[in-house]
Each structure stands twice: as structure tokens, then as C-alpha cells.
Motif scaffolding. Sequence first.
Motif: not given
Length: 498
Positions: A379-404
Motif C-alpha cells: 500500500p501507498a502511504r504518507l510518511v512524515f514526522t509530527a510536530k513538537e509540543g504539549p498534547a493529549i493522548a486519550t483512550s476510551l475503554i469498556d470495563l464491562g459495567d462502565r466506560f472509562r
Amino acid sequence: MIEKKYQFWFCTGSQDLYGEECLSHVAEHSKMMVEELNRSGNLPFEVVWKPTLITNELIRKTLNEANMDENCAGVITWMHTFSPAKSWILGLQEYRKPLLHLHTQFNREIPYDTIDMDFMNENQSAHGDREYGHIFSRLGMERKVVMGYWADEEVQKRIGAWMRTAVGVIESSHIRVMRVADNMRNVAVTEGDKVEAQIRFGWEVDAYPINEIAESVAGVSQSDINALVDEYYEKYQILLEGRDAAEFKKHVAVQAGIELGFERFLKEKNYQAIVTHFGDLGNLQQLPGLAIQRLMEKGYGFGAEGDWKTAAMVRLMKIMTGNMKDAKGTSFMEDYTYNLVPGKEGILEAHMLEICPSIAEGPISIKAQPLSMGDREDPARLVFTAKEGPAIATSLIDLGDRFRLLINDVNCKKTEKQMPKLPVATAFWTPEPNLQVGTESWILAGGAHHTAFSYDLTAEQMGDWAEAMGIEAVYIDKDTTIRQLKNELRWNQASYRR
Ligand code: MN
């Protein structure tokens, strides 16, 4: 990306105890404040002034009108004088949109030389906003409280940041995710309860056979493909790396067909996010790489290996950052490999292919390389590197009785050296508070390897969104310690028990 022209209503609370003259000042002041807020350039959406709220009936009527008004994404409230909070109970019980309690006052400084009892009665936010705030706590209602002088840039920017969260809350129920592949076999963290996701977030998550979208790809005309390939060749650097130029171009053209065919299919069926799976490609010739990268840049949500939760989160976060000046980008992301050299610790972030070019810094290149997984052509793909600086990484998980929702503050950096043999787009970051505590916390909280990542949103904005949705938010930031985090997870377990 957002079709509606959202507005926020500005509602000032008072009462008639201090007479008509006082009420006319209240109205005058709040009008001036609304005008200045709109003029400031610090708010992404317009504020609309509403007549002063002084009775049960008017409060209830106004808040219900806000519910009904399609363009109203939330209400900003402020108590200029004292507004007995029992007057707010019925209206608030019926109100269903995001609410900001702006705790401010019209004058910045106490007028020492002239202050008398009339001034005190007219300007008593310190008093009235406490009475008002109490009733939310009594009712157990979510709201955002922002304190500070209304003309200050910092306060205005906090109001503006909350507006983006509010639009995320309102727009969440318009997100529709198309699944053209199931979740990758045996993978746990990308799974989840789609019914509960619709109840909580309003997301519609629907499946289509992969070959229906493959048919849409097959139906794209050669002339449309050629035109898009020309656009690619103009916009991006071509890195043949020893491949035959004509053969390379054919690989790129396959992705152009996928981009056009996918986008038509998504538009026709009204979906704003999509998942794929490298092991379930039907009649597609290549794993969608460049094509998905371009669709993400246009604002579509994406999750790989059937990860519909992350696809919806990427779409949500793209909506929340819509029309942002100088936005640095929002993308699907995956934790890959570590650098454990002391002082240079960090996580190399990438995916098989699908990273959004909105986060790129510097030139973007096209490469065609074999995938180490699956059975399709390179497959063809775009290749680059990302910017510097503060950011957030988020992850939504399902714990069975609720989302976190996990929210990690991260600091993006350039890697020490280039990686010429790596044929994918990358980011490199160190999580807060450091690699060791950050990753230990992430793993203890059950976070996924896939994330929805943004430079343009803060942990506060995402945490407020989670609270509005009634789900658990876990922050991993500069203040996190393992002992505190483990206690927090224990207490949350009790707090969210149904
Ligand atoms: Mn993956």
C-alpha cells in the motif's frame, strides 16, 4: 466540519428585591459584557444576550427554549445580584444542555471612595453565585464553573475552551461510525458495548459488508483517479526508493480510488467515521493507507482493526477542534516502541499506515512498501514526522459495567535521529509525569494501545466532556503518583457502581 452555527446564551440571574433601577443596571452591565465577549476574538462561538432571569416562570421558560433551540449549544449563567436558588430548581431539572457557571462580577475593583450599601446590593456575585452554585450540588447536576474577571483574556479563553467541550457534548449524538470490518480476532481492548455507547454518547455504530464499499471503490472513474493522483504528485514528495516509477504510480492510484470510493460511500450513507481491518479487505487491492490518512485530514474519524471507539473519539476530537486558528492536528495513534536511554525516554508512536497528516511538520512523502501483515499488494502511504509540543493522548475503554476515559498529558519531541528505513508517519513523546510513572499508570488504568491524540485540546476539556457524558475520567499528568492513582481507581470503582 460542523454544519450548525452554534451559539451560547448568556443568562444573568437577579431578583426584584432591589427595584427597577437596580434591574436596569443589571441588564445594561450584562449587555456590555456580552458585547465585549463577542468582540474579544477569544470565543470560537457567538454569545447571545438574554433578558435577566428573576422568576421561576421565566427561568423555566428560558431554559426550555434553550433546550429546543437547535443552534444553542449551551447556556452561560451568572448571578449579578442575589437570585434565590429555589427559583432555579424546576428550570434546571428540565434543562438538558451543557451549562457554564461564570463566577465573575461587573466591576474589577472595589470602588473604595464611593462604595455604599446600594452598590453592595447591586454587585453581589460573591454572594449570589454561592447560592446559585449550591442548588447544582444539591441536585447532583454537572456544570462547569469558571471564576475570574470577565474582561481578562485568560477567563475568556477558558470560556472559549469550554464552548468547544459543549459542542463536543451536543455533536456527540450526531456521530455515526461505519464498520466495514469486525474487531480484530482475539483483541480485547478494541471491543465494547455498542448499545451502551449509543445510550451514553449517542453514537450510531453500524456494520456494512466490506465488498459494498469495495464496489464503490471499483466504481470510481479512471479520470477521477488520475486527477487525484496528479494532486498527490503535486502536493507530496515521491520517494520511489528504487521502485519503478510507473509501477509506483499504479500503487498510488489504488489509494486514490479508495479515497474517492470511501468518501462517496460515507457521504451517501451519512457516516463521519470508519474502521477498517488489515485482515478483512474483501475485494480491496490494498489496505487503505494514504486514502484513510487523507480522509482523517478532511475530518473523518478512524480506528484500525475494527476499533470503533477510537474512530468515534477521533471524530469527536476533530469536531471539538473545528475552525481552530493555528490548529496543530488531531489523529488516530498507536504506542509502538520505547526509547529507554536515560534522559531521552519516550514512546515512538505510529501505526501500520493510518496517521493523520494534520499533525505533520515539514515535508510529507509518499512511499509504497510491503505490509508485514495481511495478503495484499504494497500500500501507498504518507510518511512524515509530527510536530513538537504539549498534547493529549486519550483512550476510551469498556470495563464491562462502565466506560472509562484515560487522558494523558504528553510532550511531543523530535526523535534524536532520523529513521530512514521506517516507512510510516511517526510521533515521539514522553508522557507526564515521566515515562515510568506515565506508562505504569496507563497500564494500571487499563488504557489501550490505540489512542485518539490531539495537540489542540486539553485534559480539562476532555475530562469535562467525560463528566458531561456521565463516564469516568482518569487523568495522568504532572501530579500523578502511583499510590494516588491506585486509590483513585479504587474509589471510582465504588463511585460508578450501579
Ligand atoms: Mn493497531
